[in-house]
Design an enzyme around this catalytic site. Structure first.
Site, PDB file in Angstrom:
ATOM      1  CE1 TYR A 144       9.113 -75.699  -2.589  1.00 18.41           C
ATOM      2  CE2 TYR A 144      10.401 -75.213  -0.638  1.00 18.41           C
ATOM      3  CZ  TYR A 144      10.343 -75.570  -1.960  1.00 18.41           C
ATOM      4  OH  TYR A 144      11.505 -75.808  -2.654  1.00 18.41           O
ATOM      5  CB  THR A 179      16.444 -71.388 -10.213  1.00 20.45           C
ATOM      6  OG1 THR A 179      15.603 -71.072  -9.083  1.00 20.45           O
ATOM      7  CG2 THR A 179      17.461 -72.448  -9.804  1.00 20.45           C
TER       8      THR A 179
END
Length: 237
Positions: A144, A179
């Site tokens: 990531y 989110t």
């Protein structure tokens, strides 16, 4: 994006009836090329590209390993122990490759396909979504932050090349945002993460979207290119 026009988030979406949706896998170069060819056919021009497609884990199983590791880390810290992680040994070639393909290759593919249309429009704006994980060293699966750091290099190089064509290229590197992806993590870990910030809350999606609109607008963002703006609540300064 009309010259000299100031956008708001509402104005950016006021003509939703004219929106076309093209589902695709951004890691598929041919699919990206076909999507922009359709944009050209049906809309005839392009002014703005926002690269926001991304994943934090390549599979549900890999995401569950992250959840489990985060829960253990929180428990260790509560008990006064230093958390230990084993992401390096546990990450497979395919997992690393998949995240890079979506988060980094996908942004390259879309920029490459968008640039001819932006040049034909005599300029425009590109905003690439990176992450504060590209700026701060944190113990998470390496695919990531590696992919998101690559986005920053891609942004700067594209900005340097495209400036003579009046195409601005910037990146945003958000921290913790409220989110569905964030809510996949255990609430106790989210609260711990928020507690490490100087502004102790999650960002709202709107706050991040407003920054994208700011950078895309000719009046507010017209002198920004090659920049990384990080709305992160002070977790990285």
């Amino acid at each position: 994006m009309s010259e000299g026009a100031t956008m708001s988030l509402e104005r950016a979406f006021e003509n939703q009836e004219s929106v076309i949706t093209i589902p695709l896998d951004v890691s598929d170069s041919a699919a990206v090329t076909a999507a922009f060819e359709r944009v050209d056919r049906e809309l005839g021009r392009l002014d703005i590209l926002v690269n926001s497609a991304g994943i934090n884990a390549p599979t549900p199983e890999a995401n569950q390993r992250i959840v489990d590791a985060n829960l253990k880390a929180v428990d260790d810290m509560r008990k006064g122990r230093t958390p230990r992680f084993d992401y390096l040994e546990d990450t497979t070639d395919d997992e690393f490759r998949r995240v890079m393909e979506v988060n980094l290759f996908g942004q390259f593919y879309t920029i490459r396909s968008a640039v001819p249309l932006l040049k034909r429009s005599s300029g425009g704006a590109i905003v690439n979504v990176s992450s504060v994980a590209a700026l701060a060293g944190v113990a998470i699966p390496l695919y990531y932050p590696a992919s998101k750091a690559g986005v920053l290099g891609l942004t700067r190089a594209a900005a340097a090349e495209l400036a003579p064509y009046d195409i601005r290229v910037n990146a945003i590197a958000p921290g913790s945002v409220d989110t569905p992806l964030m809510r996949q993590q255990p609430d106790e870990f989210v609260q711990f993460l928020v507690g490490t910030q100087r502004i102790p809350r999650l960002a709202t999606p709107r706050e991040v979207a407003e920054m994208v609109v700011f950078l895309c607008d000719d009046e507010t963002g017209g002198f920004y290119t090659g920049q990384t703006i990080s709305p992160n609540g002070g977790i990285h300064m």
